[in-house]
Design a protein around this motif. Structure first.
Motif, PDB file in Angstrom:
ATOM      1  N   ASN A 296       6.945  45.709  47.065  1.00  0.00           N
ATOM      2  CA  ASN A 296       6.551  47.102  47.306  1.00  0.00           C
ATOM      3  C   ASN A 296       5.045  47.282  47.113  1.00  0.00           C
ATOM      4  O   ASN A 296       4.397  48.030  47.860  1.00  0.00           O
TER       5      ASN A 296
ATOM      6  N   GLN B  14       3.243  45.573  50.144  1.00  0.00           N
ATOM      7  CA  GLN B  14       3.312  46.393  51.351  1.00  0.00           C
ATOM      8  C   GLN B  14       2.411  47.615  51.237  1.00  0.00           C
ATOM      9  O   GLN B  14       1.743  47.997  52.207  1.00  0.00           O
ATOM     10  N   ALA B  15       2.370  48.225  50.067  1.00  0.00           N
ATOM     11  CA  ALA B  15       1.560  49.433  49.885  1.00  0.00           C
ATOM     12  C   ALA B  15       0.077  49.138  50.070  1.00  0.00           C
ATOM     13  O   ALA B  15      -0.677  49.970  50.604  1.00  0.00           O
TER      14      ALA B  15
ATOM     15  N   SER C 125       5.146  57.300  44.753  1.00  0.00           N
ATOM     16  CA  SER C 125       5.475  55.979  45.272  1.00  0.00           C
ATOM     17  C   SER C 125       4.267  55.055  45.135  1.00  0.00           C
ATOM     18  O   SER C 125       3.129  55.508  44.955  1.00  0.00           O
ATOM     19  N   LYS C 126       4.522  53.764  45.250  1.00  0.00           N
ATOM     20  CA  LYS C 126       3.420  52.802  45.245  1.00  0.00           C
ATOM     21  C   LYS C 126       2.513  53.021  46.450  1.00  0.00           C
ATOM     22  O   LYS C 126       1.301  52.789  46.370  1.00  0.00           O
ATOM     23  N   GLN C 127       3.094  53.498  47.554  1.00  0.00           N
ATOM     24  CA  GLN C 127       2.271  53.789  48.730  1.00  0.00           C
ATOM     25  C   GLN C 127       1.352  54.972  48.457  1.00  0.00           C
ATOM     26  O   GLN C 127       0.175  54.957  48.853  1.00  0.00           O
ATOM     27  N   ASP C 128       1.867  55.996  47.778  1.00  0.00           N
ATOM     28  CA  ASP C 128       1.012  57.145  47.415  1.00  0.00           C
ATOM     29  C   ASP C 128      -0.143  56.685  46.521  1.00  0.00           C
ATOM     30  O   ASP C 128      -1.284  57.152  46.676  1.00  0.00           O
TER      31      ASP C 128
ATOM     32  N   ASN D 185      -2.661  54.838  48.574  1.00  0.00           N
ATOM     33  CA  ASN D 185      -3.430  55.773  49.398  1.00  0.00           C
ATOM     34  C   ASN D 185      -4.578  56.409  48.608  1.00  0.00           C
ATOM     35  O   ASN D 185      -5.653  56.663  49.160  1.00  0.00           O
TER      36      ASN D 185
END
Length: 420
Positions: A46, A49-50, A254-257, A260
């Motif tokens: 995760n 990908q982030a 999230s790890k994506q947040d 970002n």
């Protein structure tokens, strides 16, 4: 990933991946730590990908859980390591993590530790103070090796987390105050054996809100611009770790947040990004499994007395930390309210008060959840209790990745003076 997803109940019985917790307990005996390798791998993926659109290196914070099985799992996935001692460097290298992916943090590096790190060829020292910088220069010069450094900057940002795990405020012992950073970097540029290459920041642990990260990274971005104007070639920004996990009912970004936020605040600088996750990789990938020794009826409450104690998991005693506690077998059981305590001779040896779990009796198994990070690694033999073994599960297989010592091992580590 929550602990409940990694350790589901199937037909009212708890499993880790495809292995029954009760089956492990029958072979290993309680208490023991149990980790899901798949959960660790998923958490790491995760992060990959982030940060896939950024020039990023994930350096696992070894202090969260330094078991060789854990480190080898992450090494095979390409992880680096964030370490805080020579021992952790040795552990990381032994597990297959290349030295050129190791960053060395910590506030009290000794000459011996610096010497060892330099000889291994680590990626970077995260320098905590000017006296440390002077010592690194001295050792590096003696070895005729150039030490790549970043100063850990204290940005005076409140992480909005527990006081004992907050590291980025002016009152904390960590790092160089951001107000004095340019002076420190100018001094570094003057010293022999030193290559200034980066800036490091880490504001605390178990953060559940991105706002403190955003504020800290904004300040770091301004600093990098100023340092470049001063003539320093800053090519690396270490953004630290600290992203939290769900222990109870925390709502997490999230790890994506998170990625970002890093991209928005720092991408324009063109630097390599180092991320240092620890808890968010391991926390919910592990549990501490214990047996009920007694059920004791007190004057005002009922006690569930376990064979695991504060020496095995100190976080509730040290941090007043919440850990979910569940019965391993829940079939045909109603809920009951207990104070859940351990056998250590301390009132603080308490895991939970007035906690509802499925009714339990002596011999039943319980699992203390979210114990994969800062659990076994902080344990001790207090009360001459043996360290709990650690078990790793992958699919339908499990392996003891650290065995329980025996009493002779522990007692014979002491030496009686010859005059006695």
């Amino acid at each position: 990933m929550t602990a409940q997803l990694s350790f589901p109940h199937v037909n009212h019985e708890m499993f880790v991946e495809n292995v029954s917790i009760a089956d492990i307990a029958a072979q290993v005996a309680t208490p023991f730590y149990c980790y899901s390798q798949t959960a660790i791998e998923t958490n790491y993926t995760n992060y990959q990908q982030a940060f896939s659109e950024q020039d990023a290196l994930i350096c696992y914070a070894v202090k969260a859980n330094s078991n060789q099985g854990v480190l080898a799992t992450l090494a095979k996935m390409g992880s680096g390591a964030d370490v805080v001692s020579m021992g952790e460097i040795r552990r990381a290298i032994a597990a297959g993590i290349p030295a050129n992916k190791i960053v060395y943090s910590g506030v009290a590096k000794t000459a011996e530790e610096i010497h060892y790190a330099l000889r291994q060829g680590i990626l970077q020292f995260n320098v905590e103070s000017e006296p440390e910088l002077e010592l690194i220069s001295e050792v590096a010069t003696a070895l005729n090796i150039t030490a790549a450094v970043a100063f850990r900057i204290n940005p005076d940002v409140c992480a909005q987390t527990h006081a004992k795990i907050s590291t980025g405020k002016a009152e904390n012992k960590f790092g160089v105050p951001i107000s004095k950073a340019r002076i420190a970097y100018n001094r570094a540029a003057e010293l022999p054996g030193i290559k200034v290459q980066g800036v490091d920041v880490h504001i605390g642990s178990q953060l559940t809100n991105l706002a403190p990260f955003e504020e800290a990274y904004q300040r770091i971005a301004t600093l990098v611009t100023d340092l470049r104007a001063d003539g320093h070639d800053i090519s690396v920004i270490d953004v630290g770790g600290g992203l939290g996990i769900t222990y109870q009912d925390e709502v997490l970004p999230s790890k994506q947040d998170y990625a970002n936020i890093v991209k928005a605040q720092l991408n324009h600088l063109g630097c390599k990004i180092i991320i240092e996750p620890g808890r968010s990789l391991l926390g919910n990938a592990g549990v501490l499994v214990s047996s009920v020794v007694f059920v004791k009826q007190g004057e005002e409450r009922e006690f569930l007395i376990l064979d695991a104690g504060m020496n095995d998991l100190i976080r509730p005693s040290m941090y007043d930390a919440y850990h979910g506690i569940v019965a391993v077998s829940q079939k045909d059981k109603s809920l009951n309210t207990y104070d859940i305590v351990g056998p250590v001779c301390e009132t603080g040896d308490t895991f939970a008060k007035s906690r509802q779990i499925h009714q339990s009796k002596a011999g039943d198994l319980v699992a203390i959840m979210s114990a994969g990070a800062y659990g076994s690694v902080m344990s001790s033999t207090y009360n001459t209790r043996m360290l709990a073994p650690e078990v790793m599960v992958k699919g339908e297989q499990f392996s003891v990745v650290r065995a329980r010592p025996n009493y002779d091992d522990v007692i014979n580590a002491d030496t009686i003076p010859q005059w006695l």
